[in-house]
Design a protein around this motif. Structure first.
Motif, PDB file in Angstrom:
ATOM      1  N   HIS A  10      11.765  -3.294 -33.826  1.00 19.81           N
ATOM      2  CA  HIS A  10      11.899  -4.552 -33.330  1.00 19.81           C
ATOM      3  C   HIS A  10      10.710  -5.489 -33.603  1.00 19.81           C
ATOM      4  N   ILE A  11       9.524  -4.767 -33.605  1.00 17.90           N
ATOM      5  CA  ILE A  11       8.416  -5.312 -33.959  1.00 17.90           C
ATOM      6  C   ILE A  11       8.082  -5.656 -35.219  1.00 17.90           C
ATOM      7  N   ALA A  14      10.075  -8.650 -35.863  1.00 19.45           N
ATOM      8  CA  ALA A  14       9.741  -9.960 -35.230  1.00 19.45           C
ATOM      9  C   ALA A  14       8.477 -10.412 -36.249  1.00 19.45           C
ATOM     10  N   VAL A  61      17.620  -9.343 -32.328  1.00 22.25           N
ATOM     11  CA  VAL A  61      18.522  -9.233 -31.366  1.00 22.25           C
ATOM     12  C   VAL A  61      18.881  -8.014 -30.917  1.00 22.25           C
ATOM     13  N   LYS A 140       5.369  -9.966 -20.243  1.00 20.77           N
ATOM     14  CA  LYS A 140       6.464  -9.557 -19.610  1.00 20.77           C
ATOM     15  C   LYS A 140       6.359 -10.272 -18.046  1.00 20.77           C
TER      16      LYS A 140
HETATM   17  C1  HEM Z   1      17.203 -11.357 -27.680  1.00 24.22           C
HETATM   18  C2  HEM Z   1      15.899 -11.161 -28.188  1.00 24.22           C
HETATM   19  C3  HEM Z   1      15.001 -10.365 -27.428  1.00 24.22           C
HETATM   20  C4  HEM Z   1      15.170  -9.207 -26.520  1.00 24.22           C
HETATM   21  C5  HEM Z   1      16.516  -8.971 -25.820  1.00 24.22           C
HETATM   22  C6  HEM Z   1      13.796  -8.517 -26.712  1.00 24.22           C
HETATM   23  C7  HEM Z   1      13.839  -7.249 -25.737  1.00 24.22           C
HETATM   24  C8  HEM Z   1      12.464  -6.563 -25.815  1.00 24.22           C
HETATM   25  C9  HEM Z   1      12.306  -5.346 -24.974  1.00 24.22           C
HETATM   26  C10 HEM Z   1      13.305  -4.771 -23.816  1.00 24.22           C
HETATM   27  C11 HEM Z   1      11.283  -5.012 -25.340  1.00 24.22           C
HETATM   28  C12 HEM Z   1      10.658  -3.524 -24.765  1.00 24.22           C
HETATM   29  C13 HEM Z   1       9.788  -3.831 -23.505  1.00 24.22           C
HETATM   30  C14 HEM Z   1       9.281  -2.443 -23.220  1.00 24.22           C
HETATM   31  O1  HEM Z   1       9.973  -1.660 -22.832  1.00 24.22           O
HETATM   32  O2  HEM Z   1       7.654  -2.313 -23.170  1.00 24.22           O
HETATM   33  C15 HEM Z   1      10.676  -5.630 -26.312  1.00 24.22           C
HETATM   34  C16 HEM Z   1       9.401  -5.329 -26.881  1.00 24.22           C
HETATM   35  C17 HEM Z   1       8.803  -6.197 -27.840  1.00 24.22           C
HETATM   36  N1  HEM Z   1       9.284  -7.549 -28.369  1.00 24.22           N
HETATM   37 FE1  HEM Z   1      11.132  -8.017 -27.871  1.00 24.22          FE
HETATM   38  N2  HEM Z   1      13.012  -8.987 -27.536  1.00 24.22           N
HETATM   39  C18 HEM Z   1      13.631 -10.398 -28.098  1.00 24.22           C
HETATM   40  C19 HEM Z   1      13.072 -10.854 -29.239  1.00 24.22           C
HETATM   41  C20 HEM Z   1      11.670 -10.733 -29.415  1.00 24.22           C
HETATM   42  C21 HEM Z   1      10.917 -11.823 -30.244  1.00 24.22           C
HETATM   43  C22 HEM Z   1      11.608 -13.218 -30.743  1.00 24.22           C
HETATM   44  C23 HEM Z   1       9.860 -11.209 -30.490  1.00 24.22           C
HETATM   45  C24 HEM Z   1       8.703 -11.734 -31.383  1.00 24.22           C
HETATM   46  C25 HEM Z   1       8.499 -12.832 -31.509  1.00 24.22           C
HETATM   47  C26 HEM Z   1       9.563  -9.978 -30.199  1.00 24.22           C
HETATM   48  C27 HEM Z   1       8.553  -9.238 -29.899  1.00 24.22           C
HETATM   49  C28 HEM Z   1       8.376  -8.035 -29.302  1.00 24.22           C
HETATM   50  C29 HEM Z   1       7.114  -7.218 -29.293  1.00 24.22           C
HETATM   51  C30 HEM Z   1       5.869  -7.464 -30.097  1.00 24.22           C
HETATM   52  C31 HEM Z   1       7.484  -6.130 -28.370  1.00 24.22           C
HETATM   53  C32 HEM Z   1       6.412  -5.047 -27.897  1.00 24.22           C
HETATM   54  C33 HEM Z   1       5.883  -5.548 -26.634  1.00 24.22           C
HETATM   55  C34 HEM Z   1       5.360  -4.243 -25.779  1.00 24.22           C
HETATM   56  O3  HEM Z   1       5.388  -3.020 -26.312  1.00 24.22           O
HETATM   57  O4  HEM Z   1       4.407  -4.553 -25.000  1.00 24.22           O
HETATM   58  N3  HEM Z   1      10.814  -9.831 -29.171  1.00 24.22           N
HETATM   59  N4  HEM Z   1      11.494  -6.681 -26.698  1.00 24.22           N
END
Ligand code: HEM
Length: 144
Positions: A10-11, A14, A61, A140
């Protein structure tokens, strides 16, 4: 293990969906000084950058949805809802901002100055959008 791997992907996606956008500015700067017979190769290079960005978005996504599932997050929590709404807007935005610029590049009305302005504005706006999404992911915020 599966969660970590999904988060990693995911990262990584991104990074791929955002990083190449910053390469557009130096390309546009060089295009400004380029002779007319080289302009189309700059258009092709920018198209390549946008393809990489779109591919990153296609992985973002599904991995994001998997993370919601694995992490037990609710679709009704503020930051998840806001992310999904903004992500849908960004898909629309890709279609409304970048596609017309690319169509303009192939049209008879093409002018270098106007093309550069269109792509530069769209790139700034898209970076802002991705920046907001990144903030939602990291912070968040829970407004309810
Ligand atoms: C449909 C779009 C997206 C969904 C449904 C989504 C959902 C999520 C979820 C559920 C997590 C895990 C959170 C956790 O359990 O700690 C996450 C982490 C993350 N997402 Fe997304 N995300 C999306 C789009 C994006 C986009 C567009 C970016 C960057 C521009 C991004 C960057 C990140 C990053 C850096 C993390 C790590 C954050 C952490 O561990 O604290 N995501 N995302």
């Amino acid at each position: 293990m599966l969660y970590t791997l999904t988060l990693y992907l995911h990262i990584l996606s991104a990074i791929i969906a955002t990083g190449p956008l910053f390469g557009i500015f130096p390309l546009l700067n060089r295009m400004q000084k380029a002779p007319d017979d080289q302009l189309q190769s700059y258009v092709i290079a920018i198209q390549g950058v946008l393809r990489a960005v779109a591919n990153g978005g296609h992985v973002l996504v599904p991995t994001g949805l998997l993370l919601i599932w694995f992490g037990g997050w609710s679709f009704s929590s503020f930051w998840i809802l806001a992310t999904i709404v903004i992500m849908l807007c960004s898909l629309l935005f890709m279609a409304r901002a970048f596609k017309p610029s690319m169509a303009f590049a192939q049209s008879d009305e093409f002018t270098k100055i106007r093309f550069i302005k269109m792509v530069k504005t769209a790139t700034y706006q898209y970076i802002l959008l991705m920046g907001i999404l990144l903030w939602l992911m990291v912070d968040k915020p829970m407004l309810w």
